[in-house]
Design a protein around this motif. Structure first.
Motif, PDB file in Angstrom:
ATOM      1  N   SER A   4      -4.730   4.031   2.128  1.00 24.37           N
ATOM      2  CA  SER A   4      -3.442   4.628   2.459  1.00 24.37           C
ATOM      3  C   SER A   4      -3.233   5.963   1.749  1.00 24.37           C
ATOM      4  O   SER A   4      -2.288   6.683   2.050  1.00 24.37           O
ATOM      5  CB  SER A   4      -2.299   3.683   2.095  1.00 24.37           C
ATOM      6  OG  SER A   4      -2.228   3.496   0.694  1.00 24.37           O
ATOM      7  N   SER A  22       4.922  11.716   5.192  1.00 26.16           N
ATOM      8  CA  SER A  22       4.986  12.484   6.428  1.00 26.16           C
ATOM      9  C   SER A  22       6.252  12.248   7.238  1.00 26.16           C
ATOM     10  O   SER A  22       7.033  11.334   6.997  1.00 26.16           O
ATOM     11  CB  SER A  22       3.762  12.164   7.291  1.00 26.16           C
ATOM     12  OG  SER A  22       3.727  12.985   8.438  1.00 26.16           O
ATOM     13  N   GLY A  27       0.842  12.297  10.458  1.00 28.29           N
ATOM     14  CA  GLY A  27      -0.182  11.767   9.577  1.00 28.29           C
ATOM     15  C   GLY A  27      -0.267  12.641   8.343  1.00 28.29           C
ATOM     16  O   GLY A  27       0.742  13.149   7.852  1.00 28.29           O
ATOM     17  N   THR A  28      -1.470  12.865   7.875  1.00 27.26           N
ATOM     18  CA  THR A  28      -1.659  13.673   6.672  1.00 27.26           C
ATOM     19  C   THR A  28      -2.158  15.083   6.970  1.00 27.26           C
ATOM     20  O   THR A  28      -2.138  15.934   6.091  1.00 27.26           O
ATOM     21  CB  THR A  28      -2.663  12.990   5.720  1.00 27.26           C
ATOM     22  OG1 THR A  28      -3.958  12.931   6.371  1.00 27.26           O
ATOM     23  CG2 THR A  28      -2.213  11.574   5.374  1.00 27.26           C
ATOM     24  N   CYS A  48      -0.650   7.846   3.882  1.00 23.90           N
ATOM     25  CA  CYS A  48      -0.808   7.698   5.329  1.00 23.90           C
ATOM     26  C   CYS A  48      -0.098   6.429   5.784  1.00 23.90           C
ATOM     27  O   CYS A  48      -0.428   5.325   5.322  1.00 23.90           O
ATOM     28  CB  CYS A  48      -2.298   7.644   5.690  1.00 23.90           C
ATOM     29  SG  CYS A  48      -2.608   7.494   7.467  1.00 23.90           S
ATOM     30  N   TYR A  49       0.860   6.565   6.694  1.00 23.97           N
ATOM     31  CA  TYR A  49       1.528   5.398   7.258  1.00 23.97           C
ATOM     32  C   TYR A  49       0.515   4.531   8.029  1.00 23.97           C
ATOM     33  O   TYR A  49      -0.500   5.033   8.525  1.00 23.97           O
ATOM     34  CB  TYR A  49       2.636   5.830   8.221  1.00 23.97           C
ATOM     35  CG  TYR A  49       3.738   6.669   7.632  1.00 23.97           C
ATOM     36  CD1 TYR A  49       4.350   6.324   6.436  1.00 23.97           C
ATOM     37  CD2 TYR A  49       4.190   7.819   8.289  1.00 23.97           C
ATOM     38  CE1 TYR A  49       5.371   7.081   5.904  1.00 23.97           C
ATOM     39  CE2 TYR A  49       5.210   8.593   7.768  1.00 23.97           C
ATOM     40  CZ  TYR A  49       5.805   8.222   6.579  1.00 23.97           C
ATOM     41  OH  TYR A  49       6.813   8.989   6.059  1.00 23.97           O
ATOM     42  N   ARG A  52      -2.539   4.961  11.954  1.00 23.07           N
ATOM     43  CA  ARG A  52      -3.033   6.305  12.297  1.00 23.07           C
ATOM     44  C   ARG A  52      -4.127   6.735  11.322  1.00 23.07           C
ATOM     45  O   ARG A  52      -4.296   6.159  10.264  1.00 23.07           O
ATOM     46  CB  ARG A  52      -1.890   7.322  12.278  1.00 23.07           C
ATOM     47  CG  ARG A  52      -1.315   7.592  10.893  1.00 23.07           C
ATOM     48  CD  ARG A  52       0.154   7.860  10.952  1.00 23.07           C
ATOM     49  NE  ARG A  52       0.881   6.648  11.308  1.00 23.07           N
ATOM     50  CZ  ARG A  52       2.155   6.597  11.649  1.00 23.07           C
ATOM     51  NH1 ARG A  52       2.860   7.708  11.692  1.00 23.07           N
ATOM     52  NH2 ARG A  52       2.750   5.458  11.948  1.00 23.07           N
ATOM     53  N   GLU A  53      -4.873   7.752  11.767  1.00 21.22           N
ATOM     54  CA  GLU A  53      -5.934   8.345  10.958  1.00 21.22           C
ATOM     55  C   GLU A  53      -6.834   7.260  10.362  1.00 21.22           C
ATOM     56  O   GLU A  53      -7.325   6.398  11.084  1.00 21.22           O
ATOM     57  CB  GLU A  53      -5.328   9.257   9.894  1.00 21.22           C
ATOM     58  CG  GLU A  53      -4.611  10.458  10.486  1.00 21.22           C
ATOM     59  CD  GLU A  53      -4.011  11.379   9.428  1.00 21.22           C
ATOM     60  OE1 GLU A  53      -3.969  11.018   8.242  1.00 21.22           O
ATOM     61  OE2 GLU A  53      -3.580  12.482   9.804  1.00 21.22           O
TER      62      GLU A  53
END
Length: 255
Positions: A4, A22, A27-28, A48-49, A52-53
């Motif tokens: 994360s 974010s 994302g980042t 990072c939630y 995603r990514e």
């Protein structure tokens, strides 16, 4: 290291950390260039939630409390290393505020400074649930909103599959943020700085955030809209007062 957390430019010898959260649907990637705009003693760490990514296979947070619990674990990891500052943009500002409230209440080590960027005050949570964008908007309406504020790149807009993914993530975050509830009278002792765009559609952000700070407070108006101007966004850490002894970026400040 938790998946994360992302460190675009690792600085193991840093004495401080800037931890960023974010915006809705983000994302980042938008924050990664900030690593070059930080003082050499500060390391950029990006949360990072889920969904995603590098966390694409992790289910989206089920609700606000689930997101806060996930983010709190990441914050504790960062706090165990060195003093840190917590910055959230748009939805991330509300996440950062809620985290700081819980940390000050005993959930962990609070940040040395809280930076709320591009966000209405949490006291407006009820009004925000009725304003665009909402999770009840159509895909086209959400795409239009994201495009208007500059959240989507031309590459994403040109590719149907990427557009579909962007809407999916955005809607999931909207559903989560729709569950936020500000508790009347809740404030933070942590020094609070509010950043907002001169052309953003926010309701008196400086005045409405001010009562939420019982400690140091400042508000800075920056050029541009929700994501400021590209040059300002690219070097936004230079506007963070807690990182620099001089007034943040020379922009107009109000309290």
């Amino acid at each position: 290291m938790s998946r994360s957390l992302l460190r675009p430019l690792p600085r193991p010898g840093a004495t401080r950390t800037l931890l960023c959260l974010s915006f809705c649907g983000g994302g980042t990637a938008s924050f990664r260039p900030w690593a070059e705009a930080l003082p050499p003693d500060v390391e950029l760490v990006l949360y990072c939630y889920p969904g995603r990514e590098g966390r694409y296979t992790v289910p989206f947070a089920a609700d606000w409390n689930a997101l806060i619990a996930d983010a709190l674990e990441a914050v504790r990891t960062v706090a165990a290393e060195r003093p840190y500052l917590l910055l959230g943009h748009s939805m991330g500002a509300w996440v950062a505020f809620d985290l700081t409230c819980r940390l000050e209440a005993g959930a962990g080590a609070p940040p040395r400074a809280l930076i709320a960027s591009g966000a209405d005050s949490p006291v407006r949570w009820a009004e925000k649930r009725r304003e665009t964008p909402t999770p009840r908007d159509t895909d086209d309406e959400l795409l239009t909103w994201m495009s208007t504020v500059g959240q989507l790149s031309d590459v994403v807009l040109a590719e149907p599959e990427l557009r579909s993914m962007a809407v999916e993530v955005f809607r999931a975050d909207l559903l989560v943020s729709d569950g936020y509830r500000y508790r009347e009278g809740v404030t933070v002792r942590t020094p609070l700085q509010v950043l907002y765009g001169a052309d953003d559609d926010l309701d008196a952000p400086a005045a409405r955030w001010r009562p939420l700070a019982t400690g140091e407070f400042r508000a800075d108006e920056l050029p541009g809209g929700h994501f400021y101007t590209p040059p300002v966004w690219a070097r936004l850490p230079e506007c963070i007062a807690a990182l620099h002894p001089a007034p943040a970026g020379g922009h107009r400040s109000s309290a």
